[in-house]
Design an enzyme around this catalytic site. Sequence first.
Site, PDB file in Angstrom:
ATOM      1  N   LYS A  29      10.925   0.086   6.222  1.00 34.84           N
ATOM      2  CA  LYS A  29      11.488  -0.446   7.588  1.00 34.84           C
ATOM      3  C   LYS A  29      10.231  -1.099   8.143  1.00 34.84           C
ATOM      4  O   LYS A  29       9.402  -0.708   8.640  1.00 34.84           O
ATOM      5  CB  LYS A  29      11.806   0.522   8.646  1.00 34.84           C
ATOM      6  CG  LYS A  29      12.549  -0.059   9.853  1.00 34.84           C
ATOM      7  CD  LYS A  29      12.295   0.684  11.130  1.00 34.84           C
ATOM      8  CE  LYS A  29      10.710   0.373  11.852  1.00 34.84           C
ATOM      9  NZ  LYS A  29      10.611  -0.803  12.068  1.00 34.84           N
ATOM     10  N   GLY A  39       0.929   2.698  12.155  1.00 27.11           N
ATOM     11  CA  GLY A  39       1.300   2.064  13.207  1.00 27.11           C
ATOM     12  C   GLY A  39       0.274   2.840  14.376  1.00 27.11           C
ATOM     13  O   GLY A  39      -0.631   3.399  13.911  1.00 27.11           O
ATOM     14  N   GLU A  58      -1.062   6.786   9.173  1.00 28.01           N
ATOM     15  CA  GLU A  58      -2.116   5.876   9.084  1.00 28.01           C
ATOM     16  C   GLU A  58      -2.182   5.218  10.540  1.00 28.01           C
ATOM     17  O   GLU A  58      -1.142   4.403  10.912  1.00 28.01           O
ATOM     18  CB  GLU A  58      -1.961   4.618   8.063  1.00 28.01           C
ATOM     19  CG  GLU A  58      -2.152   5.046   6.742  1.00 28.01           C
ATOM     20  CD  GLU A  58      -3.556   5.599   6.441  1.00 28.01           C
ATOM     21  OE1 GLU A  58      -4.595   5.480   7.207  1.00 28.01           O
ATOM     22  OE2 GLU A  58      -3.842   6.180   5.338  1.00 28.01           O
ATOM     23  N   LEU A  59      -2.842   5.739  11.397  1.00 32.21           N
ATOM     24  CA  LEU A  59      -2.673   5.372  12.733  1.00 32.21           C
ATOM     25  C   LEU A  59      -3.966   4.691  13.516  1.00 32.21           C
ATOM     26  O   LEU A  59      -4.404   3.968  12.718  1.00 32.21           O
ATOM     27  CB  LEU A  59      -2.513   6.770  13.833  1.00 32.21           C
ATOM     28  CG  LEU A  59      -1.256   7.701  13.094  1.00 32.21           C
ATOM     29  CD1 LEU A  59      -1.549   8.961  14.051  1.00 32.21           C
ATOM     30  CD2 LEU A  59      -0.132   6.916  13.129  1.00 32.21           C
ATOM     31  N   CYS A  83      -6.557  -2.133  12.501  1.00 31.07           N
ATOM     32  CA  CYS A  83      -6.941  -0.689  12.748  1.00 31.07           C
ATOM     33  C   CYS A  83      -8.408  -0.395  12.675  1.00 31.07           C
ATOM     34  O   CYS A  83      -9.009   0.623  13.308  1.00 31.07           O
ATOM     35  CB  CYS A  83      -6.177   0.051  12.113  1.00 31.07           C
ATOM     36  SG  CYS A  83      -6.098  -0.249  10.428  1.00 31.07           S
ATOM     37  N   ARG A  86       0.787  -1.297   0.094  1.00 27.73           N
ATOM     38  CA  ARG A  86      -0.151   0.034   0.216  1.00 27.73           C
ATOM     39  C   ARG A  86       0.814   1.476  -0.181  1.00 27.73           C
ATOM     40  O   ARG A  86       0.445   2.317  -0.139  1.00 27.73           O
ATOM     41  CB  ARG A  86      -0.878   0.098   1.202  1.00 27.73           C
ATOM     42  CG  ARG A  86      -2.238   0.951   1.144  1.00 27.73           C
ATOM     43  CD  ARG A  86      -3.247   0.334   2.116  1.00 27.73           C
ATOM     44  NE  ARG A  86      -3.027   0.826   3.317  1.00 27.73           N
ATOM     45  CZ  ARG A  86      -3.487   0.920   4.309  1.00 27.73           C
ATOM     46  NH1 ARG A  86      -4.900   0.466   4.361  1.00 27.73           N
ATOM     47  NH2 ARG A  86      -3.549   1.337   5.711  1.00 27.73           N
TER      48      ARG A  86
HETATM   49  P1  NAD Z   1       3.672   0.270  16.281  1.00 32.18           P
HETATM   50  O1  NAD Z   1       3.417   1.850  16.493  1.00 32.18           O
HETATM   51  O2  NAD Z   1       4.289  -0.241  17.677  1.00 32.18           O
HETATM   52  O3  NAD Z   1       4.690   0.004  15.306  1.00 32.18           O
HETATM   53  C1  NAD Z   1       4.564   0.376  14.138  1.00 32.18           C
HETATM   54  C2  NAD Z   1       5.856   0.402  13.323  1.00 32.18           C
HETATM   55  O4  NAD Z   1       6.694   1.891  14.041  1.00 32.18           O
HETATM   56  C3  NAD Z   1       6.844  -0.729  13.241  1.00 32.18           C
HETATM   57  O5  NAD Z   1       7.538  -0.753  12.169  1.00 32.18           O
HETATM   58  C4  NAD Z   1       7.850  -0.365  14.429  1.00 32.18           C
HETATM   59  O6  NAD Z   1       8.959  -0.902  14.484  1.00 32.18           O
HETATM   60  C5  NAD Z   1       7.800   1.104  14.378  1.00 32.18           C
HETATM   61  N1  NAD Z   1       8.356   1.928  15.603  1.00 32.18           N
HETATM   62  C6  NAD Z   1       7.987   1.665  16.860  1.00 32.18           C
HETATM   63  N2  NAD Z   1       8.384   2.556  17.955  1.00 32.18           N
HETATM   64  C7  NAD Z   1       9.322   3.466  16.816  1.00 32.18           C
HETATM   65  C8  NAD Z   1      10.008   4.574  17.377  1.00 32.18           C
HETATM   66  N3  NAD Z   1      10.157   4.951  18.404  1.00 32.18           N
HETATM   67  N4  NAD Z   1      10.615   5.010  16.201  1.00 32.18           N
HETATM   68  C9  NAD Z   1      10.208   4.585  14.854  1.00 32.18           C
HETATM   69  N5  NAD Z   1       9.557   3.839  14.641  1.00 32.18           N
HETATM   70  C10 NAD Z   1       9.271   2.980  15.836  1.00 32.18           C
HETATM   71  O7  NAD Z   1       2.465  -0.361  15.896  1.00 32.18           O
HETATM   72  P2  NAD Z   1       2.129  -1.757  15.675  1.00 32.18           P
HETATM   73  O8  NAD Z   1       1.833  -2.686  17.049  1.00 32.18           O
HETATM   74  O9  NAD Z   1       3.287  -2.493  14.928  1.00 32.18           O
HETATM   75  O10 NAD Z   1       0.818  -1.681  14.957  1.00 32.18           O
HETATM   76  C11 NAD Z   1      -0.383  -1.679  15.446  1.00 32.18           C
HETATM   77  C12 NAD Z   1      -1.027  -0.290  15.246  1.00 32.18           C
HETATM   78  O11 NAD Z   1      -1.154   0.132  13.913  1.00 32.18           O
HETATM   79  C13 NAD Z   1      -2.448  -0.329  15.867  1.00 32.18           C
HETATM   80  O12 NAD Z   1      -2.474   1.095  16.505  1.00 32.18           O
HETATM   81  C14 NAD Z   1      -3.372  -0.005  14.595  1.00 32.18           C
HETATM   82  O13 NAD Z   1      -4.289   0.572  14.817  1.00 32.18           O
HETATM   83  C15 NAD Z   1      -2.296   0.655  13.652  1.00 32.18           C
HETATM   84  N6  NAD Z   1      -2.530   0.410  12.178  1.00 32.18           N
HETATM   85  C16 NAD Z   1      -3.110   1.460  11.496  1.00 32.18           C
HETATM   86  C17 NAD Z   1      -3.462   1.121  10.364  1.00 32.18           C
HETATM   87  C18 NAD Z   1      -4.165   2.138   9.367  1.00 32.18           C
HETATM   88  O14 NAD Z   1      -3.916   2.189   8.294  1.00 32.18           O
HETATM   89  N7  NAD Z   1      -4.719   3.431  10.139  1.00 32.18           N
HETATM   90  C19 NAD Z   1      -3.228  -0.009   9.667  1.00 32.18           C
HETATM   91  C20 NAD Z   1      -2.838  -1.007  10.311  1.00 32.18           C
HETATM   92  C21 NAD Z   1      -2.174  -0.822  11.697  1.00 32.18           C
END
Ligand code: NAD
Length: 489
Positions: free
Chosen positions: A183, A237, A259-260, A293, A168
């Site tokens: 990453k 994330g 996308e959060l 999400c 995506r």
């Molecule tokens: P996360 O925020 O923990 O991690 C997401 C990404 O960020 C990973 O690659 C992780 O390694 C990286 N990351 C984590 N801490 C970081 C930092 N301090 N600096 C830089 N990068 C960092 O999220 P997750 O647990 O992997 O995924 C779940 C979350 O993602 C949920 O909140 C979900 O709602 C969201 N999500 C949103 C969408 C959307 O399209 N809105 C889609 C899928 C997932």
Amino acid sequence: MSVDVSALLGSVPDGLLIGGEWQPGSGGKPVEVRDPATGTLVKTVAGASVADGLAALAAADTAFPAWAATPARARAELLRRTFDLLRERAEEFALLITTEMGKPLAEARAEVAYGAEFLRWFSESAAHLQGRYGPSPEGTGRVIVTQHPVGPCYLVTPWNFPLAMATRKIAPALAAGCTVVIKPAALTPLTTSLFVTLLEDAGMPAGVVNVVNTADPGPMSEALIGDPRLRKLSFTGSTPVGKLLLARAAQGVLRTSMELGGNAPFLVFEDADLDRAVDGAMVAKFRNIGQACTAANRFLVHTSVADEFTRRLTERARGLRMGNGTEPGVAIGPLIDQRAVAKTHALVRDALDRGATLHTGGTAPDGPGTFYPATVLGDVPAGAALLREEIFGPVVAITPFSDEDEAVALANDTEYGLVSYVFTESLARGQRMVERLHTGMTGLNVGAVSNAAAPFGGWKQSGLGREGGDEGIHEYLQTKYTLTPSPFV
Ligand code: NAD
């Protein structure tokens, strides 16, 4: 077609991809990938140091001018060839997703189909990018508007859709003429690496996509986001990490897409078709074991149908088989890790302590694997933590409401605004809900909204920007306006 798992894992690169070469990197901590269904080690891949991250950015920067100048048709054809390769190897990708992330194989296959669509969709968009030429209103000038790729991009993806979250971002970036450093989440790096080998097989030039895995993403992200060669950050994330990265990006006024997280309300009105609502609830809640999400987080159900809805949904939830996602008939695979099980269970306990009713589930089995059963809670009172937080597990939380205004107030009472679901047979009510609910997307009598042809994204703290649809490619483009005198003055 049956896939040999060890041959499959052997075909996944275990290095970093920098400037067209898979390499061990310069001493970052290795990343261990475990199967959440069994806890066993699946594969260890190289971890990137900050220097590796910067080398990947340098490679993306070097590759950018030629890629940006590559005709859109050629960029489109690369994506289209990759789409074909991915479809040919769909079964391998599905198994790899299940192995590193845990979702049932049938859902992994659906993710491959969904993830592939971004390649096809953006291969079609690439050749359709156009500018504008026209007279200024006073007639003395000519206005020319053109679109330009933003430049090297840093793409950060989560673990819950290891393939689709990567395609995506990669597909629109490449379609627009951008180069990237991706990453993936450290829990699920394998699918992205294998996917990038398809781009290579399809003829991608060196440096256009670079892959850096790390279990310590903070320092590398800090360095990349602070580097003036980087022109765009696209992150999917959690909202807390998104805010951290946004704050860092603000220092360089870096373009961002975010996308959060979500906290989706799922509204069932008294005039809903209950069969349809229960079918929709099963998808909106239990797909991806609740780890999406877009997962329905709060079920708001009219008092006149709440008991019947709860009864039917509970019966269906009890029938869901829990187990290793590779086993036939399993609908509830493991959660991603032990932390997720503990968090889900704490949210359930909190709701029960505040007076919610347990209809099914609510107890995690003993190991191995990180399982949590399909759980249904009724009469969840205001104040329960799972009404405010993303549950990210297979837990239904039902709260009754008595009229439309109350339903809307409850639904909008969150800082998130990703998606809402509405079940009603009234066209007028459905239209009112679309206008009254503060979310970027609404499922109207459906329990899943994702589609490559539609602009996916959230309002409020669920994010900035859109992925997919006609909008998706514009996240990777910048606009230039040129003024030139009219040829007649
Ligand atoms: P996360 O925020 O923990 O991690 C997401 C990404 O960020 C990973 O690659 C992780 O390694 C990286 N990351 C984590 N801490 C970081 C930092 N301090 N600096 C830089 N990068 C960092 O999220 P997750 O647990 O992997 O995924 C779940 C979350 O993602 C949920 O909140 C979900 O709602 C969201 N999500 C949103 C969408 C959307 O399209 N809105 C889609 C899928 C997932």
